[in-house]
Design a protein around this motif. Structure first.
Motif, PDB file in Angstrom:
ATOM      1  N   GLY A  90     -17.987  17.139  -3.975  1.00 49.86           N
ATOM      2  CA  GLY A  90     -19.328  17.595  -3.759  1.00 49.86           C
ATOM      3  C   GLY A  90     -20.322  16.674  -3.293  1.00 49.86           C
ATOM      4  O   GLY A  90     -21.494  17.123  -3.175  1.00 49.86           O
ATOM      5  N   GLY A  91     -19.801  15.400  -3.305  1.00 46.75           N
ATOM      6  CA  GLY A  91     -20.801  14.418  -2.998  1.00 46.75           C
ATOM      7  C   GLY A  91     -21.232  14.472  -1.364  1.00 46.75           C
ATOM      8  O   GLY A  91     -20.325  14.986  -0.550  1.00 46.75           O
ATOM      9  N   THR A  92     -22.201  13.758  -1.142  1.00 42.94           N
ATOM     10  CA  THR A  92     -22.606  13.569   0.162  1.00 42.94           C
ATOM     11  C   THR A  92     -21.509  12.589   1.029  1.00 42.94           C
ATOM     12  O   THR A  92     -20.884  12.948   1.996  1.00 42.94           O
ATOM     13  CB  THR A  92     -23.924  13.027   0.543  1.00 42.94           C
ATOM     14  N   TRP A  93     -21.398  11.694   0.388  1.00 43.44           N
ATOM     15  CA  TRP A  93     -19.997  10.807   0.893  1.00 43.44           C
ATOM     16  C   TRP A  93     -19.058  10.939   0.050  1.00 43.44           C
ATOM     17  O   TRP A  93     -19.002  10.564  -1.059  1.00 43.44           O
ATOM     18  CB  TRP A  93     -20.706   9.274   0.957  1.00 43.44           C
ATOM     19  N   GLY A  94     -18.044  11.541   0.663  1.00 46.74           N
ATOM     20  CA  GLY A  94     -16.863  11.814  -0.237  1.00 46.74           C
ATOM     21  C   GLY A  94     -15.894  10.493  -0.353  1.00 46.74           C
ATOM     22  O   GLY A  94     -16.028   9.533   0.224  1.00 46.74           O
ATOM     23  N   ARG A  95     -14.559  10.849  -1.034  1.00 40.06           N
ATOM     24  CA  ARG A  95     -13.648   9.840  -1.123  1.00 40.06           C
ATOM     25  C   ARG A  95     -12.801   9.346   0.026  1.00 40.06           C
ATOM     26  O   ARG A  95     -13.182  10.301   0.939  1.00 40.06           O
ATOM     27  CB  ARG A  95     -12.598  10.038  -2.245  1.00 40.06           C
ATOM     28  N   ALA A  96     -12.232   8.201   0.303  1.00 37.12           N
ATOM     29  CA  ALA A  96     -11.614   7.870   1.428  1.00 37.12           C
ATOM     30  C   ALA A  96     -10.387   8.838   1.423  1.00 37.12           C
ATOM     31  O   ALA A  96      -9.847   9.449   0.775  1.00 37.12           O
ATOM     32  CB  ALA A  96     -11.061   6.521   1.245  1.00 37.12           C
ATOM     33  N   GLU A  97      -9.955   9.356   2.779  1.00 37.97           N
ATOM     34  CA  GLU A  97      -9.235  10.078   2.902  1.00 37.97           C
ATOM     35  C   GLU A  97      -7.673   9.739   2.725  1.00 37.97           C
ATOM     36  O   GLU A  97      -7.383   8.533   2.911  1.00 37.97           O
ATOM     37  CB  GLU A  97      -9.071  10.751   4.342  1.00 37.97           C
ATOM     38  N   LEU A  98      -6.816  10.596   2.420  1.00 34.30           N
ATOM     39  CA  LEU A  98      -5.323  10.015   2.112  1.00 34.30           C
ATOM     40  C   LEU A  98      -4.736   9.124   3.193  1.00 34.30           C
ATOM     41  O   LEU A  98      -4.098   8.270   3.150  1.00 34.30           O
ATOM     42  CB  LEU A  98      -4.568  11.161   1.507  1.00 34.30           C
ATOM     43  N   SER A  99      -5.144   9.741   4.348  1.00 36.99           N
ATOM     44  CA  SER A  99      -4.511   9.088   5.686  1.00 36.99           C
ATOM     45  C   SER A  99      -4.972   7.727   5.758  1.00 36.99           C
ATOM     46  O   SER A  99      -4.090   6.748   6.023  1.00 36.99           O
ATOM     47  CB  SER A  99      -4.797   9.949   6.775  1.00 36.99           C
ATOM     48  N   THR A 100      -6.409   7.308   5.501  1.00 37.73           N
ATOM     49  CA  THR A 100      -6.633   6.233   5.512  1.00 37.73           C
ATOM     50  C   THR A 100      -6.043   5.355   4.380  1.00 37.73           C
ATOM     51  O   THR A 100      -5.552   4.237   4.625  1.00 37.73           O
ATOM     52  CB  THR A 100      -8.376   6.183   5.176  1.00 37.73           C
ATOM     53  N   LYS A 101      -6.053   5.542   3.098  1.00 39.53           N
ATOM     54  CA  LYS A 101      -5.346   4.944   2.155  1.00 39.53           C
ATOM     55  C   LYS A 101      -3.891   4.478   2.612  1.00 39.53           C
ATOM     56  O   LYS A 101      -3.323   3.535   2.345  1.00 39.53           O
ATOM     57  CB  LYS A 101      -5.415   5.543   0.925  1.00 39.53           C
ATOM     58  N   GLU A 102      -3.145   5.589   3.032  1.00 45.28           N
ATOM     59  CA  GLU A 102      -1.857   5.563   3.317  1.00 45.28           C
ATOM     60  C   GLU A 102      -1.621   4.328   4.437  1.00 45.28           C
ATOM     61  O   GLU A 102      -0.637   3.472   4.381  1.00 45.28           O
ATOM     62  CB  GLU A 102      -1.251   6.996   3.870  1.00 45.28           C
ATOM     63  N   MET A 103      -2.578   4.332   5.480  1.00 47.03           N
ATOM     64  CA  MET A 103      -2.393   3.399   6.431  1.00 47.03           C
ATOM     65  C   MET A 103      -2.855   1.990   5.725  1.00 47.03           C
ATOM     66  O   MET A 103      -2.028   1.022   6.229  1.00 47.03           O
ATOM     67  CB  MET A 103      -3.686   3.820   7.346  1.00 47.03           C
ATOM     68  N   ARG A 104      -3.813   1.803   5.094  1.00 47.91           N
ATOM     69  CA  ARG A 104      -4.155   0.516   4.524  1.00 47.91           C
ATOM     70  C   ARG A 104      -3.242   0.092   3.551  1.00 47.91           C
ATOM     71  O   ARG A 104      -2.898  -1.076   3.629  1.00 47.91           O
ATOM     72  CB  ARG A 104      -5.565   0.636   3.710  1.00 47.91           C
ATOM     73  N   LYS A 105      -2.458   1.072   3.004  1.00 52.11           N
ATOM     74  CA  LYS A 105      -1.230   0.567   2.083  1.00 52.11           C
ATOM     75  C   LYS A 105      -0.266  -0.257   2.791  1.00 52.11           C
ATOM     76  O   LYS A 105       0.570  -1.260   2.370  1.00 52.11           O
ATOM     77  CB  LYS A 105      -0.835   1.676   1.372  1.00 52.11           C
ATOM     78  N   GLY A 106      -0.023   0.155   4.101  1.00 51.70           N
ATOM     79  CA  GLY A 106       1.062  -0.589   4.919  1.00 51.70           C
ATOM     80  C   GLY A 106       0.583  -1.542   5.885  1.00 51.70           C
ATOM     81  O   GLY A 106       1.407  -1.906   6.488  1.00 51.70           O
ATOM     82  N   PHE A 107      -0.601  -2.021   5.700  1.00 51.94           N
ATOM     83  CA  PHE A 107      -1.074  -3.117   6.484  1.00 51.94           C
ATOM     84  C   PHE A 107      -0.446  -4.326   6.442  1.00 51.94           C
ATOM     85  O   PHE A 107       0.156  -5.067   7.205  1.00 51.94           O
ATOM     86  CB  PHE A 107      -2.662  -3.608   5.921  1.00 51.94           C
ATOM     87  N   VAL A 108       0.234  -4.750   4.998  1.00 52.40           N
ATOM     88  CA  VAL A 108       1.035  -6.120   5.046  1.00 52.40           C
ATOM     89  C   VAL A 108       2.186  -6.016   5.563  1.00 52.40           C
ATOM     90  O   VAL A 108       2.775  -6.780   6.219  1.00 52.40           O
ATOM     91  CB  VAL A 108       1.123  -6.270   3.374  1.00 52.40           C
ATOM     92  N   GLY A 109       2.937  -4.805   5.688  1.00 55.91           N
ATOM     93  CA  GLY A 109       4.331  -4.462   6.378  1.00 55.91           C
ATOM     94  C   GLY A 109       4.055  -4.530   7.809  1.00 55.91           C
ATOM     95  O   GLY A 109       4.705  -5.148   8.502  1.00 55.91           O
ATOM     96  N   LEU A 110       2.882  -3.912   8.133  1.00 53.01           N
ATOM     97  CA  LEU A 110       2.530  -3.855   9.794  1.00 53.01           C
ATOM     98  C   LEU A 110       2.304  -5.354  10.142  1.00 53.01           C
ATOM     99  O   LEU A 110       2.792  -5.796  11.218  1.00 53.01           O
ATOM    100  CB  LEU A 110       1.400  -3.093   9.871  1.00 53.01           C
ATOM    101  N   ARG A 111       1.689  -6.045   9.519  1.00 56.12           N
ATOM    102  CA  ARG A 111       1.214  -7.521   9.802  1.00 56.12           C
ATOM    103  C   ARG A 111       2.587  -8.340  10.001  1.00 56.12           C
ATOM    104  O   ARG A 111       2.834  -9.079  10.922  1.00 56.12           O
ATOM    105  CB  ARG A 111       0.287  -8.132   8.960  1.00 56.12           C
ATOM    106  N   LYS A 112       3.554  -8.158   8.918  1.00 54.56           N
ATOM    107  CA  LYS A 112       4.759  -9.117   8.954  1.00 54.56           C
ATOM    108  C   LYS A 112       5.422  -8.511  10.198  1.00 54.56           C
ATOM    109  O   LYS A 112       6.318  -9.200  10.885  1.00 54.56           O
ATOM    110  CB  LYS A 112       5.459  -8.629   7.675  1.00 54.56           C
ATOM    111  N   ALA A 113       5.667  -7.184  10.380  1.00 54.56           N
ATOM    112  CA  ALA A 113       6.455  -6.652  11.460  1.00 54.56           C
ATOM    113  C   ALA A 113       5.901  -7.196  12.915  1.00 54.56           C
ATOM    114  O   ALA A 113       6.864  -7.473  13.738  1.00 54.56           O
ATOM    115  CB  ALA A 113       6.407  -5.165  11.520  1.00 54.56           C
ATOM    116  N   VAL A 114       4.553  -7.259  13.025  1.00 52.18           N
ATOM    117  CA  VAL A 114       4.082  -7.448  14.416  1.00 52.18           C
ATOM    118  C   VAL A 114       3.936  -9.032  14.414  1.00 52.18           C
ATOM    119  O   VAL A 114       4.243  -9.680  15.592  1.00 52.18           O
ATOM    120  CB  VAL A 114       2.765  -6.751  14.493  1.00 52.18           C
ATOM    121  N   LEU A 115       3.158  -9.564  13.519  1.00 51.95           N
ATOM    122  CA  LEU A 115       2.884 -11.081  13.422  1.00 51.95           C
ATOM    123  C   LEU A 115       4.031 -12.011  12.974  1.00 51.95           C
ATOM    124  O   LEU A 115       4.121 -13.280  13.025  1.00 51.95           O
ATOM    125  CB  LEU A 115       1.629 -11.291  12.834  1.00 51.95           C
TER     126      LEU A 115
END
Length: 161
Positions: free
Chosen positions: A134-159
């Motif tokens: 009910g807040g004006t600014w809600g919590r981060a969306e689950l899709s954003t959290k899931e994407m962020r959770k995978g950043f380390v693996g993505l960096r390792k795969a790409v870089l």
């Protein structure tokens, strides 16, 4: 871009003047000279939000934590600061020390990463009266959290590191 080798530096906060003479913001790992930068590996004297300077909470610093999505964090910090300085918070803020002063000079205290960055952002918005259900600014969306959770693996795969 990965910027990992920088020092925190605040030239306006001279250790020659109060309150920085007794409560410095940074402690240089090596003596500063005209050819070496001054600054420190971490910012001292901050509250648990890594936002307010404890000796004088009228001074604030945005987006200091490392390994975070900087814009959502800075937006939440800005909301809290604006509400605090306008005296429009639902409850007064409680200022508690963040990284203890005897914790050493490593950057570890400033490293938030996943999931802490989302927990802290939610906390800031809740304190500002904008977070949660009910807040004006809600919590981060689950899709954003899931994407962020995978950043380390993505960096390792790409870089490769």
């Amino acid at each position: 871009m990965f910027a990992t080798g920088y020092l925190y530096s605040f030239p306006f906060a001279s250790p020659m003047h109060a309150p920085f003479s007794t409560h410095p913001l940074t402690i240089s790992p090596t003596p500063a000279t005209p050819t070496t930068p001054s600054g420190g590996l971490r910012v001292h004297q901050l509250d648990s939000r890594y936002l307010f300077y404890l000796p004088s909470p009228t001074l604030s610093f945005l987006a200091l934590p490392i390994l975070v999505l900087p814009f959502p964090l800075a937006e939440a910090q800005s909301r809290l600061l604006a509400a605090h300085y306008a005296d429009k918070l639902p409850e007064p803020l409680n200022f508690v020390e963040g990284v203890p002063e005897d914790a050493g000079e490593g950057k570890e205290g400033h490293v938030w990463g996943f999931p802490r960055e989302f927990d802290e952002t939610d906390r800031l918005l809740k304190e500002a009266g904008d977070g949660g259900e009910g807040g004006t600014w809600g919590r981060a969306e689950l899709s954003t959290k899931e994407m962020r959770k995978g950043f380390v693996g993505l960096r390792k795969a790409v870089l490769g590191y």
